[in-house]
Motif scaffolding. Structure first.
Motif, PDB file in Angstrom:
ATOM      1  N   UNK A  21       0.827  -1.204   0.000  1.00 48.90           N
ATOM      2  CA  UNK A  21       0.000   0.000   0.000  1.00 48.90           C
ATOM      3  C   UNK A  21       0.866   1.261   0.000  1.00 48.90           C
ATOM      4  N   UNK A  22       0.806   2.066  -1.050  1.00 47.48           N
ATOM      5  CA  UNK A  22       1.650   3.260  -1.100  1.00 47.48           C
ATOM      6  C   UNK A  22       1.193   4.355  -0.142  1.00 47.48           C
ATOM      7  N   UNK A  23       2.148   5.083   0.395  1.00 46.57           N
ATOM      8  CA  UNK A  23       1.811   6.245   1.226  1.00 46.57           C
ATOM      9  C   UNK A  23       1.145   7.318   0.384  1.00 46.57           C
ATOM     10  N   UNK A  24       1.680   7.543  -0.797  1.00 43.51           N
ATOM     11  CA  UNK A  24       1.115   8.525  -1.724  1.00 43.51           C
ATOM     12  C   UNK A  24       0.495   7.789  -2.904  1.00 43.51           C
ATOM     13  N   UNK A  25      -0.453   8.450  -3.518  1.00 43.56           N
ATOM     14  CA  UNK A  25      -1.148   7.811  -4.626  1.00 43.56           C
ATOM     15  C   UNK A  25      -0.173   7.477  -5.752  1.00 43.56           C
ATOM     16  N   UNK A  26      -0.211   6.257  -6.221  1.00 41.35           N
ATOM     17  CA  UNK A  26       0.646   5.802  -7.312  1.00 41.35           C
ATOM     18  C   UNK A  26      -0.124   5.905  -8.618  1.00 41.35           C
ATOM     19  N   UNK A  27       0.423   6.625  -9.574  1.00 39.38           N
ATOM     20  CA  UNK A  27      -0.285   6.794 -10.835  1.00 39.38           C
ATOM     21  C   UNK A  27      -0.102   5.577 -11.733  1.00 39.38           C
ATOM     22  N   UNK A  28      -1.028   5.416 -12.644  1.00 34.17           N
ATOM     23  CA  UNK A  28      -0.922   4.345 -13.629  1.00 34.17           C
ATOM     24  C   UNK A  28       0.331   4.523 -14.476  1.00 34.17           C
ATOM     25  N   UNK A  29       0.643   5.762 -14.840  1.00 37.19           N
ATOM     26  CA  UNK A  29       1.801   6.030 -15.683  1.00 37.19           C
ATOM     27  C   UNK A  29       3.096   5.615 -14.994  1.00 37.19           C
ATOM     28  N   UNK A  30       3.239   5.977 -13.716  1.00 36.90           N
ATOM     29  CA  UNK A  30       4.453   5.625 -12.980  1.00 36.90           C
ATOM     30  C   UNK A  30       4.611   4.116 -12.863  1.00 36.90           C
ATOM     31  N   UNK A  31       3.532   3.451 -12.461  1.00 36.70           N
ATOM     32  CA  UNK A  31       3.639   2.011 -12.268  1.00 36.70           C
ATOM     33  C   UNK A  31       3.768   1.278 -13.596  1.00 36.70           C
ATOM     34  N   UNK A  32       3.146   1.804 -14.628  1.00 39.85           N
ATOM     35  CA  UNK A  32       3.229   1.163 -15.933  1.00 39.85           C
ATOM     36  C   UNK A  32       4.659   1.173 -16.459  1.00 39.85           C
ATOM     37  N   UNK A  33       5.383   2.285 -16.265  1.00 42.92           N
ATOM     38  CA  UNK A  33       6.791   2.332 -16.679  1.00 42.92           C
ATOM     39  C   UNK A  33       7.614   1.309 -15.902  1.00 42.92           C
ATOM     40  N   UNK A  34       7.354   1.241 -14.608  1.00 46.15           N
ATOM     41  CA  UNK A  34       8.051   0.275 -13.756  1.00 46.15           C
ATOM     42  C   UNK A  34       7.788  -1.156 -14.237  1.00 46.15           C
ATOM     43  N   UNK A  35       6.525  -1.469 -14.535  1.00 41.19           N
ATOM     44  CA  UNK A  35       6.160  -2.817 -14.987  1.00 41.19           C
ATOM     45  C   UNK A  35       6.742  -3.114 -16.369  1.00 41.19           C
ATOM     46  N   UNK A  36       6.716  -2.136 -17.255  1.00 40.85           N
ATOM     47  CA  UNK A  36       7.238  -2.346 -18.605  1.00 40.85           C
ATOM     48  C   UNK A  36       8.730  -2.654 -18.583  1.00 40.85           C
ATOM     49  N   UNK A  37       9.458  -2.000 -17.683  1.00 33.55           N
ATOM     50  CA  UNK A  37      10.897  -2.253 -17.574  1.00 33.55           C
ATOM     51  C   UNK A  37      11.196  -3.690 -17.165  1.00 33.55           C
ATOM     52  N   UNK A  38      10.233  -4.353 -16.548  1.00 33.08           N
ATOM     53  CA  UNK A  38      10.419  -5.732 -16.100  1.00 33.08           C
ATOM     54  C   UNK A  38       9.765  -6.742 -17.025  1.00 33.08           C
ATOM     55  N   UNK A  61       0.569  -9.222 -16.171  1.00 35.86           N
ATOM     56  CA  UNK A  61       0.910 -10.644 -16.055  1.00 35.86           C
ATOM     57  C   UNK A  61       2.393 -10.838 -16.329  1.00 35.86           C
ATOM     58  N   UNK A  62       2.994 -11.750 -15.580  1.00 35.20           N
ATOM     59  CA  UNK A  62       4.399 -12.081 -15.810  1.00 35.20           C
ATOM     60  C   UNK A  62       4.487 -13.307 -16.706  1.00 35.20           C
ATOM     61  N   UNK A  97      11.980  -2.918  -3.964  1.00 33.89           N
ATOM     62  CA  UNK A  97      13.261  -2.325  -4.339  1.00 33.89           C
ATOM     63  C   UNK A  97      13.051  -0.953  -4.967  1.00 33.89           C
ATOM     64  N   UNK A  98      11.984  -0.822  -5.700  1.00 32.71           N
ATOM     65  CA  UNK A  98      11.671   0.461  -6.341  1.00 32.71           C
ATOM     66  C   UNK A  98      10.851   1.365  -5.414  1.00 32.71           C
ATOM     67  N   UNK A  99      10.005   0.758  -4.596  1.00 25.95           N
ATOM     68  CA  UNK A  99       9.119   1.507  -3.702  1.00 25.95           C
ATOM     69  C   UNK A  99       9.308   1.006  -2.268  1.00 25.95           C
ATOM     70  N   UNK A 100      10.223   1.581  -1.483  1.00 27.91           N
ATOM     71  CA  UNK A 100      10.463   1.127  -0.107  1.00 27.91           C
ATOM     72  C   UNK A 100       9.173   1.042   0.703  1.00 27.91           C
ATOM     73  N   UNK A 101       9.108   0.040   1.586  1.00 27.37           N
ATOM     74  CA  UNK A 101       7.838  -0.290   2.225  1.00 27.37           C
ATOM     75  C   UNK A 101       7.899  -0.256   3.749  1.00 27.37           C
ATOM     76  N   UNK A 102       6.764   0.073   4.346  1.00 26.28           N
ATOM     77  CA  UNK A 102       6.594  -0.070   5.786  1.00 26.28           C
ATOM     78  C   UNK A 102       6.399  -1.544   6.133  1.00 26.28           C
TER      79      UNK A 102
END
Length: 207
Positions: A21-38, A61-62, A97-102
């Motif tokens: 659960x992110x502290x701040x709202x995570x946008x589709x664009x931000x997460x989509x770039x992260x997912x595309x890189x993987x 999907x992976x 690793x990309x989004x440090x977590x509580x």
């Protein structure tokens, strides 16, 4: 949007999913770039289904069939990620690793230390997004107190936490709210609706 709440403390069958659960709202664009890189593949059906939705949900999907979902929840006023499948632990590590977590203890601490109505509402929403299956006495006590609160916004946030957690221990408390003459009709109706929508099949103790 760089920090997530790590709730992989869940055990047993609930480990089929890991909620982040992110502290701040995570946008589709931000997460989509992260997912595309993987190399995760975006399910276009989820994109079409998200159009016009108050709480859009996007699915990737992976290669081995595991899934990662980004849920932008309007009721909770936050975004969270749900990782499922055989590689959920590794995938969750990549997200961390990309989004440090509580940690889960830090979520409990937030509940315990919340004093203002705004802090309590925010803490209830964070707990709701974890969807934890395992009973915790501190969480139970905080939600129980919230269900007795005179402020309707605090009470509704506590009802939301009970709904998402689905702990059987909350069912009689929610039923009491649905029958209480001390709360507004809107709150009573909401509580009654939650009773009909919820299985109340979780809240495992001693795990």
């Amino acid at each position: 949007m760089s920090k997530l709440i790590d709730v992989d403390h869940l055990e047993g069958w609930q480990m089929a999913e890991i909620n982040l659960v992110p502290r701040d709202r995570t946008t589709f664009e931000d997460f989509s770039r992260f997912a595309r890189d993987r190399g995760w593949q975006l399910d276009q059906r989820s994109v079409r289904a998200a159009r016009g939705e108050e709480s859009p949900e996007f699915l990737w999907r992976t290669d081995n069939g595991s899934t990662v979902r980004l849920i932008q929840s309007a009721p909770l006023d936050l975004s969270y990620v749900v990782v499922a499948g055989d590689e959920r632990d590794r995938l969750a590590d990549e997200v961390r690793e990309r989004f440090p977590a509580f940690s889960w203890p830090e979520i409990i601490e937030r509940l315990s230390e919340a004093r203002s109505d705004e802090e309590r509402i925010a803490a209830f929403r964070l707990v709701a997004a974890t969807e934890s299956a395992d009973y915790d006495p501190t969480v139970y006590g905080a939600v129980r107190t919230g269900l007795d609160d005179s402020d309707p916004l605090v009470l509704l946030a506590a009802l939301g936490a009970a709904f998402y957690l689905r702990w059987r221990q909350f069912e009689p408390l929610v039923r009491r709210v649905s029958e209480s003459p001390q709360v507004s009709e809107n709150v009573r109706v909401t509580a009654g609706n939650l009773l009909g929508l919820t299985l109340w099949d979780r809240g495992h103790e001693g795990s």
